[in-house]
Design a protein around this motif. Structure first.
Motif, PDB file in Angstrom:
ATOM      1  N   SER A  10      81.063  62.046  -6.601  1.00 55.91           N
ATOM      2  CA  SER A  10      79.920  61.144  -6.477  1.00 55.91           C
ATOM      3  C   SER A  10      79.148  61.422  -5.192  1.00 55.91           C
ATOM      4  O   SER A  10      77.920  61.470  -5.178  1.00 55.91           O
ATOM      5  N   SER A  11      79.903  61.633  -4.094  1.00 58.91           N
ATOM      6  CA  SER A  11      79.286  61.930  -2.804  1.00 58.91           C
ATOM      7  C   SER A  11      78.518  63.242  -2.852  1.00 58.91           C
ATOM      8  O   SER A  11      77.401  63.343  -2.338  1.00 58.91           O
ATOM      9  N   CYS A  12      79.115  64.260  -3.504  1.00 54.80           N
ATOM     10  CA  CYS A  12      78.442  65.560  -3.640  1.00 54.80           C
ATOM     11  C   CYS A  12      77.153  65.428  -4.439  1.00 54.80           C
ATOM     12  O   CYS A  12      76.123  66.007  -4.088  1.00 54.80           O
ATOM     13  N   ASN A  13      77.209  64.630  -5.523  1.00 55.19           N
ATOM     14  CA  ASN A  13      76.019  64.420  -6.346  1.00 55.19           C
ATOM     15  C   ASN A  13      74.915  63.731  -5.561  1.00 55.19           C
ATOM     16  O   ASN A  13      73.736  64.073  -5.670  1.00 55.19           O
ATOM     17  N   ASP A  14      75.297  62.731  -4.757  1.00 63.15           N
ATOM     18  CA  ASP A  14      74.320  62.022  -3.921  1.00 63.15           C
ATOM     19  C   ASP A  14      73.677  62.982  -2.923  1.00 63.15           C
ATOM     20  O   ASP A  14      72.458  62.954  -2.709  1.00 63.15           O
ATOM     21  N   SER A  15      74.505  63.835  -2.309  1.00 67.37           N
ATOM     22  CA  SER A  15      73.999  64.797  -1.329  1.00 67.37           C
ATOM     23  C   SER A  15      73.046  65.783  -1.977  1.00 67.37           C
ATOM     24  O   SER A  15      71.993  66.117  -1.410  1.00 67.37           O
ATOM     25  N   ASP A  16      73.399  66.245  -3.157  1.00 63.75           N
ATOM     26  CA  ASP A  16      72.529  67.177  -3.874  1.00 63.75           C
ATOM     27  C   ASP A  16      71.191  66.533  -4.219  1.00 63.75           C
ATOM     28  O   ASP A  16      70.131  67.167  -4.113  1.00 63.75           O
ATOM     29  N   LYS A  17      71.253  65.254  -4.622  1.00 57.99           N
ATOM     30  CA  LYS A  17      70.031  64.529  -4.974  1.00 57.99           C
ATOM     31  C   LYS A  17      69.117  64.393  -3.751  1.00 57.99           C
ATOM     32  O   LYS A  17      67.906  64.630  -3.837  1.00 57.99           O
ATOM     33  N   VAL A  18      69.702  64.024  -2.614  1.00 59.25           N
ATOM     34  CA  VAL A  18      68.927  63.885  -1.375  1.00 59.25           C
ATOM     35  C   VAL A  18      68.309  65.225  -0.983  1.00 59.25           C
ATOM     36  O   VAL A  18      67.128  65.305  -0.632  1.00 59.25           O
ATOM     37  N   ALA A  19      69.113  66.292  -1.045  1.00 63.61           N
ATOM     38  CA  ALA A  19      68.629  67.627  -0.675  1.00 63.61           C
ATOM     39  C   ALA A  19      67.439  68.041  -1.543  1.00 63.61           C
ATOM     40  O   ALA A  19      66.449  68.609  -1.043  1.00 63.61           O
ATOM     41  N   LYS A  20      67.497  67.744  -2.849  1.00 62.64           N
ATOM     42  CA  LYS A  20      66.404  68.088  -3.755  1.00 62.64           C
ATOM     43  C   LYS A  20      65.147  67.279  -3.438  1.00 62.64           C
ATOM     44  O   LYS A  20      64.031  67.800  -3.474  1.00 62.64           O
TER      45      LYS A  20
END
Length: 312
Positions: A10-20
């Motif tokens: 979940s944390s990785c997905n959130d980070s990826d979303k922010v980065a995008k």
């Protein structure tokens, strides 16, 4: 086990979303190489420069003509020109920095950027106003440069282009992190901790050493000695002390921190900032708080809710 894996994913997905989302932010930086323009202008080109940059020419023309003809200034321009023939890497770093700033502070107006020289005044290497960012390139020629031979080692170490983007981030942080009203050592530690935590978000790809201005050996020392440092602060009842000498010993730039122990000479300076950083990191890990909410939060509340425990 399954729950912990879920939180990691979940944390990785959130980070990826922010980065995008950050990558998608449009950013058209206006960067002027004023240092090069001034060096190439000559007396005849001075009126055009004055017209383009009126805010940079408060003194009469005679002052600037003398500067253009001064042999030391000519050498300085040559050294900066040789070191910064290209500014592409720095420009890309600044684009990424300001994209991150716009993500976390959407109302922020990105300044116009000018590269200048300032006679190696390293205390004013970065000047950020509401609309302008001045970057003095003669302060980023590399720690071994001849201009820095008379400086103490801990100062010369910081005069490297590797720290340029980090210094700009620090200048921005000073605009958004409120100065502490509380005079306690803890409040000062947390103040610098907020600045460094902000860099965690604005410079996610940078190393911790680059964010705080430490060499790899210095950051390794801080990590390895976090627990005994913290124990020293607690045993000496420093946290709520208002003794200004603690600022000089642990917060202000210095060749080393001053615990009054044999290991002092091995330590980097500003270790109080490093500890404040770890406290703020622990607080943000353990509390659902936004960046905007963190900035004005009192140091004592951050400390108590951080559940901070130093690494052994």
């Amino acid at each position: 086990m399954l729950l912990s894996v879920f939180f990691i994913l979940s944390s990785c997905n959130d980070s990826d979303k922010v980065a995008k989302e950050i990558a998608a932010i449009p950013m058209d930086l206006k960067i002027s190489r004023f240092d090069r323009e001034f060096a190439a202008a000559g007396e005849k080109g001075l009126p055009a420069l004055r017209k383009t940059y009126p805010y940079l020419f408060p003194a009469p023309d005679s002052v600037w003509i003398a500067k253009m003809q001064d042999s030391l200034q000519i050498e300085l321009f040559q050294e900066v020109g040789n070191a910064f023939r290209s500014f592409e890497d720095e420009e890309e770093g600044l684009v990424q920095l300001f994209k991150h700033i716009k993500y976390y502070f959407p109302q922020y107006k990105v300044p116009k950027i000018l590269t200048v020289t300032n006679d190696v005044d390293y205390n004013n290497r970065i000047i950020l106003t509401d609309s302008l960012l001045f970057i003095s390139l003669d302060n980023y020629l590399g720690s071994e440069h001849k201009y820095y031979g008379g400086f103490q080692r801990y100062i010369a170490q910081s005069l490297d282009r590797n720290y340029l983007i980090s210094d700009v981030a620090s200048a921005f942080a000073k605009q958004v992190v409120p100065r502490p009203r509380d005079r306690s050592y803890l409040a000062r530690m947390i103040y610098f901790g907020k600045e460094l935590y902000l860099k965690d978000k604005l410079m996610p790809e940078a190393s911790d050493g680059k964010k705080i201005g430490y060499s790899q050996e210095e950051i390794d020392w801080a990590v390895a000695n976090e627990e005994p440092m913290w124990r020293n602060f607690i045993e000496n009842e420093y946290l709520y002390s208002t003794d200004n000498k603690l600022n000089q010993r642990f917060l202000e730039p210095a060749p080393f921190s001053k615990f009054g122990l044999e290991l002092d000479n091995e330590s980097p300076g500003r270790l109080g900032r490093y500890i404040g950083w770890q406290i703020v990191r622990a607080f943000m890990e353990n509390n659902d708080v936004s960046m905007m909410q963190l900035m004005p939060m009192p140091a004592d509340e951050i400390f108590k809710k951080s559940n901070y425990k130093p690494r052994n």
